[in-house]
Design a protein around this motif. Structure first.
Motif, PDB file in Angstrom:
ATOM      1  N   SER A 232      -2.292  -6.917  -2.767  1.00  0.00           N
ATOM      2  CA  SER A 232      -1.399  -7.867  -3.114  1.00  0.00           C
ATOM      3  C   SER A 232      -0.672  -8.256  -2.019  1.00  0.00           C
ATOM      4  O   SER A 232       0.182  -9.379  -1.756  1.00  0.00           O
ATOM      5  CB  SER A 232      -0.346  -7.465  -4.241  1.00  0.00           C
ATOM      6  N   THR A 233      -0.913  -7.417  -0.706  1.00  0.00           N
ATOM      7  CA  THR A 233       0.022  -7.713   0.522  1.00  0.00           C
ATOM      8  C   THR A 233      -0.786  -8.974   1.075  1.00  0.00           C
ATOM      9  O   THR A 233      -0.045  -9.837   1.551  1.00  0.00           O
ATOM     10  CB  THR A 233      -0.402  -6.635   1.326  1.00  0.00           C
TER      11      THR A 233
ATOM     12  N   ASN B 174      10.859  -3.226  -5.983  1.00  0.00           N
ATOM     13  CA  ASN B 174      11.162  -2.248  -5.013  1.00  0.00           C
ATOM     14  C   ASN B 174      11.948  -2.807  -3.883  1.00  0.00           C
ATOM     15  O   ASN B 174      11.785  -3.940  -3.459  1.00  0.00           O
ATOM     16  CB  ASN B 174       9.708  -2.138  -4.264  1.00  0.00           C
TER      17      ASN B 174
ATOM     18  N   ASP C  71       5.973 -11.105  -7.404  1.00  0.00           N
ATOM     19  CA  ASP C  71       5.291  -9.950  -7.089  1.00  0.00           C
ATOM     20  C   ASP C  71       5.431  -9.014  -8.321  1.00  0.00           C
ATOM     21  O   ASP C  71       6.362  -8.452  -8.304  1.00  0.00           O
ATOM     22  CB  ASP C  71       5.980  -9.354  -5.728  1.00  0.00           C
TER      23      ASP C  71
ATOM     24  N   TYR D 278       4.347  -3.872  -9.935  1.00  0.00           N
ATOM     25  CA  TYR D 278       4.823  -2.612 -10.909  1.00  0.00           C
ATOM     26  C   TYR D 278       4.813  -3.063 -12.242  1.00  0.00           C
ATOM     27  O   TYR D 278       5.528  -2.496 -12.983  1.00  0.00           O
ATOM     28  CB  TYR D 278       6.151  -2.102 -10.184  1.00  0.00           C
TER      29      TYR D 278
ATOM     30  N   SER E 256      -3.584  -1.374  -6.734  1.00  0.00           N
ATOM     31  CA  SER E 256      -2.947  -0.275  -5.894  1.00  0.00           C
ATOM     32  C   SER E 256      -1.942   0.545  -6.919  1.00  0.00           C
ATOM     33  O   SER E 256      -2.092   1.916  -6.876  1.00  0.00           O
ATOM     34  CB  SER E 256      -1.909  -0.616  -4.824  1.00  0.00           C
ATOM     35  N   LYS E 257      -0.761   0.222  -7.340  1.00  0.00           N
ATOM     36  CA  LYS E 257      -0.069   0.860  -8.434  1.00  0.00           C
ATOM     37  C   LYS E 257      -0.454   1.121  -9.534  1.00  0.00           C
ATOM     38  O   LYS E 257      -0.185   2.363 -10.195  1.00  0.00           O
ATOM     39  CB  LYS E 257       1.402   0.232  -8.310  1.00  0.00           C
TER      40      LYS E 257
ATOM     41  N   ARG F  24      -7.357  -1.335  -1.624  1.00  0.00           N
ATOM     42  CA  ARG F  24      -6.889  -3.003  -0.924  1.00  0.00           C
ATOM     43  C   ARG F  24      -7.460  -3.869  -1.920  1.00  0.00           C
ATOM     44  O   ARG F  24      -8.159  -4.611  -1.368  1.00  0.00           O
ATOM     45  CB  ARG F  24      -7.170  -2.884   0.366  1.00  0.00           C
TER      46      ARG F  24
HETATM   47  C1  LIG Z   1       6.878  -4.893  -4.199  1.00  0.00           C
HETATM   48  C2  LIG Z   1       5.528  -4.319  -3.654  1.00  0.00           C
HETATM   49  N1  LIG Z   1       4.568  -5.395  -3.384  1.00  0.00           N
HETATM   50  C3  LIG Z   1       3.422  -5.225  -2.710  1.00  0.00           C
HETATM   51  C4  LIG Z   1       2.993  -3.752  -2.272  1.00  0.00           C
HETATM   52  C5  LIG Z   1       1.746  -3.488  -1.595  1.00  0.00           C
HETATM   53  O1  LIG Z   1       0.726  -3.664  -2.363  1.00  0.00           O
HETATM   54  P1  LIG Z   1      -0.890  -3.627  -1.918  1.00  0.00           P
HETATM   55  O2  LIG Z   1      -1.320  -2.122  -2.015  1.00  0.00           O
HETATM   56  O3  LIG Z   1      -1.356  -4.105  -3.547  1.00  0.00           O
HETATM   57  O4  LIG Z   1      -0.945  -4.446  -0.921  1.00  0.00           O
HETATM   58  C6  LIG Z   1       3.907  -2.759  -2.317  1.00  0.00           C
HETATM   59  C7  LIG Z   1       3.582  -1.324  -1.891  1.00  0.00           C
HETATM   60  O5  LIG Z   1       4.307  -0.618  -1.829  1.00  0.00           O
HETATM   61  C8  LIG Z   1       5.206  -3.021  -3.044  1.00  0.00           C
HETATM   62  O6  LIG Z   1       6.111  -2.029  -3.193  1.00  0.00           O
END
Ligand SMILES: Cc1ncc(COP(=O)(O)O)c(C=O)c1O
Length: 398
Positions: free
Chosen positions: A103-104, A182, A210, A213, A243-244, A252
Motif C-alpha cells: 500500500s506504500t 496508525n 489508507d 488495518y 501486509s497487515k 509487498r
Molecule cells: C497506515 C499504514 N499504511 C501503510 C503501511 C505500509 O503498508 P504496506 O506494507 O502495504 O506498504 C503501514 C505500515 O506500517 C501503515 O501503518
C-alpha cells in the motif's frame, strides 16, 4: 584522473526536505542492542498456511514473469469481491483496481496521479510517517490537522471541525484519511467521515483513504470506507493490502481502488514506478482473499488479546496509555519518566531496558508536539510481549 568541477548540487531539494524513516531506524537499533522490537509494525508470527502454500505453488507452477501491470486478474477479482462483501461496494476489477508494491506504493502513486506542484494535501497528525515524504515527493505541500489525544482514560482521539475547515482552501487537492489509524488506534466514526465528506464535496477535494488495518478493530467498533458515503464514490481512492491482514509485510502486495478516471492515472504512474508487484505473491493474494469470514474475526480477536496484554503492562510501568480501538499500536504519554524528549527516552529504552519503540515526534510535522509521546506495536507473539513487559517493569519513574 581529475574530477570534473561540480557545477550542480547532488541532492534534490525534495530529498533534502525529509529524513530517513525513524521507525525503520529503530528496528536497526533493536537489532544492535538485542532489544525486543515493539517499534516497527510487523508480526513476529507465521502467516496463514494456506497462503504460504499458494505462494509456493505459484512459483512451482512457473508464475515467474511480469503480471499484468495493474495486477493479476484473479487478485483484482478477489479484491472486488472483498470490497463487496465487507463494505457493500461494487467495484469493477477491470477499470477500478490497481495492484501495487504494497500500500506504500499505492499511496505515492495515488498522490502523484492527482496532485501538481502548488497543490496542498491535508493530513491528520500524528500521521503514519510516509505521508509527509510521499506528499513532498509528489510535488505537493502537506497541511496538517491535529488529532487531539483523549483527555480521559478510555476517551477517543478527536479533531476539531474548525481546524479541519481552516486547513482546506482552493489549493487543497486531496485529504489523506487513515482509519483504523496508525499511530493512534483511532477508528473514524461515521459522523466524522460525514464531516470530511461534506468538506470534500464543498471544496472539490479527493480523499485518499489508507484502510490497511480494516480488519483489526476492537470493542465493537465499525470500519467504514469513506468511498461508501453518499457523494464520495467518485472522489475517493481506497488503499489496502496484504501486509497487515495476512501478516505478510515483506511480500509487498497492496492495491488502490478508485473510479476509472483516477484509476487510469494511478495505473500509469504505477507502471513507470514499479511495473508490478511480485507475480507469484499476487496469486497467493487471490488465495488469501478466499479465506473464510472466521479468519478475520480470529485475527481481530487475537490482536484484542495482545492489546489487552501490552496496555496494562505499560500502565503498570508508568506510561499513560491511549487505548486503541483499531490497528496494532498503542500511543503513550511518557511524562512520568522525566525525560526532556521522546528521542532520548527511546534511546534509553532500547539500550538500557532492551525494548525498542518509536519516538512520538516522528509522527508530527511539529516534532515538539510528540516530544512526550512514544508508540509501541503489539503485533507480536505472547512470549515477545511478556518479555517486553518484564523489561519495561525496570523503568524508573521520576
Ligand atoms: C497506515 C499504514 N499504511 C501503510 C503501511 C505500509 O503498508 P504496506 O506494507 O502495504 O506498504 C503501514 C505500515 O506500517 C501503515 O501503518
Amino acid at each position: 584522473m581529475r574530477r570534473a568541477a561540480k557545477t550542480h548540487k547532488q541532492i534534490s531539494e525534495k530529498a533534502s526536505r525529509f529524513s530517513e524513516s525513524v521507525i525503520r531506524e529503530m528496528t536497526r537499533h533493536a537489532m544492535i542492542y538485542g532489544a525486543v522490537n515493539l517499534a516497527q509494525g510487523f508480526p513476529d508470527f507465521s502467516a496463514p498456511e494456506a497462503i504460504k502454500r499458494a505462494a509456493q505453488e505459484a512459483i512451482a507452477a512457473d508464475v515467474n514473469q511480469y503480471a499484468i501491470t495493474w495486477g493479476a486478474k484473479k487478485l483484482r477479482e478477489g479484491i472486488a469481491r472483498h470490497m463487496q462483501q465487507t463494505q457493500g461496494m461494487a467495484v469493477d476489477p477491470e477499470t477500478e483496481i490497481t495492484v501495487t508494491c504494497g500500500s506504500t506504493e499505492a499511496m505515492i502513486a495515488a498522490l502523484m496521479a492527482v496532485t501538481d506542484p502548488g497543490d496542498e494535501v491535508v493530513i491528520f497528525e500524528p500521521f503514519y510517517e510516509n505521508y509527509g515524504p510521499d506528499t513532498i515527493l509528489s510535488g505537493a505541500q502537506p497541511r496538517f490537522v491535529t488529532l487531539h489525544p483523549p483527555t480521559t482514560a478510555h476517551g477517543e482521539w478527536t479533531f476539531d471541525e474548525k481546524e479541519l475547515r481552516a486547513a482546506i482552501n482552493p489549493h487543497t487537492r486531496a485529504i489523506i484519511v487513515n482509519t483504523p489509524n496508525n499511530p493512534t488506534g483511532k477508528v473514524f466514526t461515521r459522523a466524522e467521515l460525514e464531516l470530511i465528506r461534506d468538506l470534500c464535496v464543498e471544496f472539490d477535494v479527493i480523499a485518499i483513504t489508507d484502510e490497511i488495518y480494516q480488519h483489526i478493530i476492537y470493542d465493537g467498533t465499525e470500519h467504514i470506507s469513506l468511498a461508501t458515503l453518499d457523494g464520495m464514490r467518485d472522489r475517493t481512492i481506497t488503499i489496502n493490502g496484504m501486509s497487515k491482514t495476512y501478516s505478510v509485510t515483506g511480500w509487498r502486495v497492496g492495491w488502490a481502488v478508485a473510479p476509472p478516471v483516477l484509476t487510469s492515472a494511478i495505473r500509469k504512474v504505477h507502471d513507470f514506478l514499479t511495473v508490478g508487484a511480485a507475480a507469484p505473491l499476487q496469486e497467493a493474494g487471490a488465495a488469501a482473499l478466499m479465506l473464510p469470514e472466521s479468519y478475520y474475526a480470529d485475527l481481530a480477536e487475537g490482536y484484542r488479546k495482545r492489546r489487552d496484554k501490552l496496555v496494562p503492562a505499560l500502565d503498570e510501568a508508568g506510561f499513560r496509555t491511549f487505548l486503541p480501538r483499531g490497528a496494532y499500536y498503542v500511543m503513550t504519554d511518557i511524562s512520568a519518566f522525566g525525560f526532556t524528549d521522546d528521542v532520548s527516552f527511546c534511546k534509553h529504552l532500547v539500550s538500557e531496558i532492551g525494548v525498542a519503540a518509536v519516538p512520538g515526534s516522528s509522527f508530527y510535522s511539529d516534532r515538539h508536539k510528540g516530544s512526550q509521546q512514544v508508540r509501541f506495536a503489539f503485533c507480536k507473539q505472547d512470549a515477545t510481549l511478556e518479555e517486553a513487559a518484564r523489561r519495561l517493569s525496570k523503568l524508573v519513574i521520576g
